[in-house]
Design an enzyme around this catalytic site. Structure first.
Site, PDB file in Angstrom:
ATOM      1  CB  CYS A  50     -26.851  33.370 -31.468  1.00  0.00           C
ATOM      2  SG  CYS A  50     -28.299  33.436 -31.962  1.00  0.00           S
ATOM      3  NE  ARG A  94     -21.143  33.641 -33.092  1.00  0.00           N
ATOM      4  CZ  ARG A  94     -20.716  32.429 -33.365  1.00  0.00           C
ATOM      5  NH1 ARG A  94     -19.598  32.341 -33.765  1.00  0.00           N
ATOM      6  NH2 ARG A  94     -21.405  31.309 -33.419  1.00  0.00           N
ATOM      7  CD1 TRP A 107     -27.977  38.085 -37.367  1.00  0.00           C
ATOM      8  CD2 TRP A 107     -29.028  36.180 -38.074  1.00  0.00           C
ATOM      9  NE1 TRP A 107     -28.210  38.291 -38.746  1.00  0.00           N
ATOM     10  CE2 TRP A 107     -28.732  37.164 -39.067  1.00  0.00           C
ATOM     11  CE3 TRP A 107     -29.614  35.033 -38.198  1.00  0.00           C
ATOM     12  CZ2 TRP A 107     -29.268  36.635 -40.440  1.00  0.00           C
ATOM     13  CZ3 TRP A 107     -29.990  34.762 -39.431  1.00  0.00           C
ATOM     14  CH2 TRP A 107     -29.786  35.664 -40.580  1.00  0.00           C
ATOM     15  CG  ASN A 127     -25.064  29.793 -31.488  1.00  0.00           C
ATOM     16  OD1 ASN A 127     -25.814  29.865 -32.377  1.00  0.00           O
ATOM     17  ND2 ASN A 127     -23.782  29.703 -31.586  1.00  0.00           N
ATOM     18  N   GLY A 128     -28.367  28.385 -31.804  1.00  0.00           N
ATOM     19  CA  GLY A 128     -28.817  27.165 -32.467  1.00  0.00           C
ATOM     20  C   GLY A 128     -30.222  26.960 -32.564  1.00  0.00           C
ATOM     21  CD  GLU A 135     -24.406  34.537 -58.122  1.00  0.00           C
ATOM     22  OE1 GLU A 135     -25.100  35.755 -58.825  1.00  0.00           O
ATOM     23  OE2 GLU A 135     -24.040  34.854 -57.154  1.00  0.00           O
ATOM     24  CE  LYS A 188     -20.911  36.416 -55.934  1.00  0.00           C
ATOM     25  NZ  LYS A 188     -22.119  36.371 -55.605  1.00  0.00           N
ATOM     26  CD  GLU A 190     -20.614  40.184 -56.497  1.00  0.00           C
ATOM     27  OE1 GLU A 190     -21.399  41.372 -56.368  1.00  0.00           O
ATOM     28  OE2 GLU A 190     -21.021  39.253 -56.365  1.00  0.00           O
ATOM     29  CG  HIS A 239     -27.477  35.193 -83.154  1.00  0.00           C
ATOM     30  ND1 HIS A 239     -27.818  35.036 -84.540  1.00  0.00           N
ATOM     31  CD2 HIS A 239     -28.031  34.042 -82.376  1.00  0.00           C
ATOM     32  CE1 HIS A 239     -28.316  33.742 -84.632  1.00  0.00           C
ATOM     33  NE2 HIS A 239     -28.374  32.994 -83.534  1.00  0.00           N
ATOM     34  CE  LYS A 297     -24.273  40.295 -47.500  1.00  0.00           C
ATOM     35  NZ  LYS A 297     -23.636  39.377 -48.611  1.00  0.00           N
TER      36      LYS A 297
END
Ligand code: G6P
Length: 608
Positions: free
Chosen positions: A2, A27, A75, A101-102, A481, A485, A488, A504, A603
């Site tokens: 937020c 944010r 948010w 905020n929190g 992963e 990373k 990309e 193999h 995204k």
């Protein structure tokens, strides 16, 4: 998360508040609102959705009167995005307004207390208890009431508070979430982050944890919760707005990598109560959990890689068979699932079309669905039977980092919680897991503190054309992963391979100087992977080993190495992924790539 802004001066407040909120949009938010004091009445205007909605209905703030006000972009965490849940929140009689905020962790008992006292609540938020507590305890001393209420709150918060009978003060309190106070001429400002006020002033005070500020038109008084004055010197800001939005980090990705201790801490700590993992969001009874014969996991991209890690963990700890599917493949392979199958869906955005479709397919077969999602109120969150939210905060860089880490944390908690119900883990192991879960953020932090050494390694490797990530068992899951990373964001061709499978076929691609990143955190198979390392070195590979400090001998068998702190086997991926993220980041940076928005990627992919 937020964003908060505040203004007190002689100009109209609302136009400034809206401009300030615009600067905090990075944010992430899903609703916004402002409140001003118009002649002794607190006037609130809130809208769900983009800030433009609020700007349109208020004519850019021009039709809201008042020279003191607070604003907020929300948010969602507690309660879906909606006008009612948006801030500012007013107390029952409209005498107090609050933006927050929190997370107020003890809002449930506080809400119950106030309800028993006859107060009623409009929203689903944790914040509303704050404004109601202010009204409940107010007896004429504004600052005293704020201090009394602040002392009752557990969790993290930045709060800005207005009282209708006092148009000459905004009170701000900070514990955990950031707040800065801007110093103007006959006007002062307040914000979650500097960009919101940078057009007005470059002189600021940073409010520290446990401090409260009384902000008036011509003065700012800062003190601790016992009213002891705190002397601060004014900080002069010299950066440009763009840099400030990233908190001084060069890219959002780097900022988000460094936010991982917080993302994991927030996701875990709210769910550990008296030493037990409590997943209140899961509506299944212990009996229903015992009846599942199989677990089915569907996801895309990095979230799928979390699923592959989860397969190793769930099978080892829960002793139930687990199938993991790339979501786009799941629906069309005629999967064998029914009401005896539990389906776990993993998605940062909660909007990925393939994942959503796979989840709906599972539901059609009668499977119970649990979604692990970061964005509150997203499509997957709405459709799933149960939602466990990761509290990673908004993720802006396309390449996920902190959401991946928060998703892993949820997987560990599910394993511990369900293992307890199924009786597949001992009490001693349970205690160890809880201790290690709580220790993860600090261990991640200790790896982040060594980012320079990874930058140094990257500086020697960024020119490579191909890279191979190899590992066994949970290290193989993790190598998927690491490889994604790197490819990309740096556009370096990269593949992940089960270390034992390399011989193999794929080993034919290893030649002089080929980069091989060997993951050797899973100590039980150290000797096996040591042999695989020898195999590639014999063919000329340059090997970077990522291992555990329990096996420092890794240094003797690789050309370069990085050791992570000790933890239980299950949680190794949370630590080992950090050096791989930093390596990918720095390699991409040395190559001059567009790190936050790599070519061809989105995204959130909302098409099948
Ligand atoms: C896109 C992103 C990936 C992400 C994947 C799944 O491809 O670029 O970083 O892992 O979608 O996204 P989700 O929001 O479902 O986790």
């Amino acid at each position: 998360m937020c964003g908060i802004v505040g203004y007190i001066g002689y100009e109209q407040a609302a136009p400034f508040l809206l401009k300030g909120l615009e600067k905090l949009q990075y944010r992430g938010y899903d609703s916004a609102g402002v409140c001003t004091n118009d002649d002794g009445k607190l006037v609130v205007q809130k809208e769900k959705g983009k800030l433009d909605e609020l700007k349109n209905v208020t004519d850019d703030g021009k039709n809201i009167k008042g020279t003191v006000g607070i604003g907020h972009t929300r948010w969602a965490t507690h309660g879906k995005p909606s006008e009612i849940n948006a801030h500012p929140h007013l107390s029952e009689s409209g005498s107090f307004a609050v933006v927050h905020n929190g997370i107020i962790e003890n809002y449930m008992p506080l809400k119950q207390f106030l309800t028993e006292k006859g107060m009623s609540f409009r929203s689903m938020t944790d914040t509303e208890v704050v404004v109601q507590l202010l009204e409940y305890y107010y007896e004429g001393d504004l600052l005293g009431t704020v201090l009394k209420v602040a002392a009752m709150l557990e969790g993290s918060y930045a709060l800005a508070i207005m009282y209708k009978g006092n148009a000459d003060e905004i009170i701000a309190v900070r514990k955990g979430s950031p707040l800065v106070i801007g110093i103007g001429k006959e006007e002062n400002y307040l914000a979650s982050d500097i960009p919101a006020i940078l057009e007005k002033t470059r002189n600021i005070y940073r409010l520290e944890n446990g401090e409260v500020a009384v902000i008036r038109r011509d003065s700012v008084q800062i003190m601790d919760y016992d009213r002891n004055p705190v002397q601060k010197s004014i900080e002069r800001i010299n950066w440009d707005i763009h840099a400030a939005q990233k908190d001084g980090y060069e890219h959002f990705m780097l900022k988000e990598i460094f936010e991982q201790p917080k993302a994991v801490r927030d996701t875990v700590e709210t769910r550990i109560k008296n030493g037990r993992v409590v997943l209140e969001e899961v509506t299944l009874t212990p009996e229903q959990i015992r009846q599942f014969q199989k677990i089915n996991i569907v996801a895309c991209g990095s979230a799928y890689h979390v699923g592959v890690v989860a397969k190793y963990i769930f099978e080892r700890i829960l002793r139930k068979p687990v199938e993991v599917d790339v979501a786009s493949e799941f629906k069309y392979r005629d999967p064998i699932i029914d009401s005896k199958t539990l389906t776990v869906v993993i998605s940062q955005s909660g909007e990925t079309a393939d994942t959503k479709e796979a989840m709906l397919e599972a539901k059609r077969h009668g499977s119970h669905t649990i979604a692990i999602v970061n964005v509150v109120g997203s499509a997957i969150a709405c459709e799933a039977d149960d939602v466990i939210y990761t509290l990673a905060g908004p993720e802006i860089a396309v390449a996920t980092t902190k959401a991946y880490s928060a998703q892993l944390a949820v997987i560990y908690m599910m394993a511990v919680c369900f293992g307890d119900i199924l009786g597949t883990i001992s009490e001693t192991d349970y205690q160890t897991y809880v201790t290690e879960l709580l220790a993860l953020p600090d261990k991640i932090q200790s790896i982040l503190a060594q980012s320079e050494s990874l930058k140094n390694i990257a500086s020697k490797m960024f020119a490579c054309k191909d890279a191979f990530f190899i590992g066994r068992n949970i290290d193989y899951a993790l190598s998927l992963e690491g490889s994604l990373k790197l490819k990309e964001i740096s556009y370096i061709h990269s593949e992940a391979y089960a270390a034992g499978e390399l011989k193999h076929g794929t080993i034919s691609l290893i030649e002089e100087g080929t980069l091989v990143i060997a993951l050797v955190t899973y100590g039980n198979l150290f000797d096996k992977i040591a042999s695989n390392i020898k195999e590639v070195q014999t063919r000329g590979a340059y090997v970077l080993g990522i291992g555990s400090e329990e096996h420092p001998e890794l240094r003797n068998i690789t050309q370069s190495s990085f050791l992570i702190p000790k933890t239980c086997n299950m949680m190794l991926p949370s630590l080992a992924v950090i050096p791989m993220q930093l390596l990918a980041y720095y390699m991409a940076k040395f190559k001059g790539c567009d790190i936050d928005t790599p070519r061809n990627l989105a995204k959130s992919v909302t098409v099948e």
